[in-house]
Design a protein around this motif. Structure first.
Motif, PDB file in Angstrom:
ATOM      1  N   SER A   1       0.813  -1.214   0.000  1.00 30.20           N
ATOM      2  CA  SER A   1       0.000   0.000   0.000  1.00 30.20           C
ATOM      3  C   SER A   1       0.848   1.266   0.000  1.00 30.20           C
ATOM      4  CB  SER A   1      -0.940   0.005   1.211  1.00 30.20           C
ATOM      5  OG  SER A   1      -0.204   0.053   2.422  1.00 30.20           O
ATOM      6  N   LEU A   2       2.131   1.147   0.322  1.00 26.64           N
ATOM      7  CA  LEU A   2       3.014   2.307   0.387  1.00 26.64           C
ATOM      8  C   LEU A   2       3.908   2.463  -0.834  1.00 26.64           C
ATOM      9  CD1 LEU A   2       4.245   1.896   4.069  1.00 26.64           C
ATOM     10  CD2 LEU A   2       2.784   3.737   3.220  1.00 26.64           C
ATOM     11  N   GLN A   3       4.057   1.405  -1.608  1.00 22.26           N
ATOM     12  CA  GLN A   3       5.107   1.380  -2.622  1.00 22.26           C
ATOM     13  C   GLN A   3       5.026   2.543  -3.609  1.00 22.26           C
ATOM     14  OE1 GLN A   3       4.874  -1.501  -5.759  1.00 22.26           O
ATOM     15  NE2 GLN A   3       7.071  -1.816  -5.814  1.00 22.26           N
ATOM     16  N   HIS A   4       3.892   2.709  -4.235  1.00 24.95           N
ATOM     17  CA  HIS A   4       3.778   3.699  -5.302  1.00 24.95           C
ATOM     18  C   HIS A   4       4.029   5.109  -4.788  1.00 24.95           C
ATOM     19  CE1 HIS A   4       2.514   5.406  -9.110  1.00 24.95           C
ATOM     20  NE2 HIS A   4       1.622   6.162  -8.482  1.00 24.95           N
ATOM     21  N   GLU A   5       3.434   5.457  -3.649  1.00 25.03           N
ATOM     22  CA  GLU A   5       3.557   6.818  -3.125  1.00 25.03           C
ATOM     23  C   GLU A   5       4.994   7.130  -2.725  1.00 25.03           C
ATOM     24  OE1 GLU A   5       1.294   9.787   0.061  1.00 25.03           O
ATOM     25  OE2 GLU A   5       0.849   7.642   0.056  1.00 25.03           O
ATOM     26  N   ILE A   6       5.670   6.183  -2.083  1.00 25.80           N
ATOM     27  CA  ILE A   6       7.046   6.435  -1.655  1.00 25.80           C
ATOM     28  C   ILE A   6       7.984   6.511  -2.849  1.00 25.80           C
ATOM     29  CG2 ILE A   6       9.007   5.385  -0.455  1.00 25.80           C
ATOM     30  CD1 ILE A   6       7.100   4.527   1.744  1.00 25.80           C
TER      31      ILE A   6
END
Length: 268
Positions: free
Chosen positions: A254-259
């Protein structure tokens, strides 16, 4: 590799990992010969070499058709992951091993035709084994790890990092990384990439970001993180090569794209 073959290899690998760990604990206070490799902070000890030699001897005896990639050079020089390949770090976190006598791990990833089938990360001094077989879930000793939560917010994330992003590095912008550290909830540094992967799988940290890791640092961890729904790429989101060094970002999906987008802004 069929299921029966994988189970047999897994059980044998697990036995060897426990034996190697027992040997390390028995000799933890013995005098060590400590050398350096690429730089003064890149340590190798007689125990690293002894442990890798043990695995190589056992694998060659039991599975002579298999291949081996090992940190200390006792394995094979491979240009492909064809067949079955054991990717071994005999002591991941050698600096911790030397200075702390804890917070290090044996890491064994077993790949077949380029696919991670088995991952074993053994926290030697705490006698904790993180382990997984592809499509069968991940475990901490006998307890099955829960799937990672899919609602972690960027601002609430705890990310494993080390100091190397502060060094001169064309992959990232230092000011962007300073902003990144301010934006997330916190950072942690454990000094062992294998344990960082294990902690991502356990949900203790939400991700682990580093600039330069070799295949033996990550092979087992990728298998384990995959089994709880995590993802692992380089810092640009590209699939990793298991035959060369990479930047590495393993995290809650759930964090991959944003980070990755946040870091990418600083590279443009």
């Amino acid at each position: 590799m069929n299921i029966d073959e994988r189970n047999a290899i897994y059980n044998q690998a697990k036995e060897w990992v426990f034996t190697a760990g027992k040997n390390i604990r028995a000799k933890i206070d013995d005098p060590l010969v400590i050398d350096t490799k690429s730089n003064p902070n890149d340590l190798v000890t007689t125990m690293d070499k002894e442990t890798e030699a043990y695995f190589v001897e056992k694998i060659n005896q039991e599975y002579p058709e298999h291949h081996i990639i090992g940190e200390e050079g006792y394995g094979d020089k491979l240009t492909t992951l064809a067949g079955t390949v054991w990717i071994i770090d005999p002591i991941d976190g050698t600096m911790n091993f030397v200075h702390q006598k804890r917070n290090f791990a044996i890491s064994v990833g077993i790949y077949h035709e380029g696919i991670g089938e088995i991952g074993l990360i053994y926290d030697v001094m705490n006698d904790i084994l993180y382990h997984a077989k592809r499509n069968e879930g991940a475990y901490k000793n006998e307890a099955k790890l829960a799937p990672l939560k899919q609602d972690v917010k960027f601002e609430e994330a705890i990310i494993g990092m080390n100091h190397f992003w502060l060094c001169e590095n064309r992959l990232v912008d230092e000011k962007v990384m300073q902003q990144f550290v301010r934006k997330i909830r916190g950072t942690r540094t454990y000094g062992s990439a294998a344990l960082e992967f294990a902690y991502v799988a356990e949900g203790i940290v939400d991700g682990y970001l580093t600039m330069n890791l070799a295949p033996w640092d990550i092979a087992a961890g990728i298998v384990i993180v995959n089994e709880v729904g995590g993802v692992t790429t380089d810092i640009a989101g590209v699939t990793l090569s298991m035959l060369e060094k990479n930047s590495v970002f393993t995290c809650n999906a759930s964090l991959q794209h944003e980070i990755i987008q946040f870091i990418e802004k600083g590279r443009k």
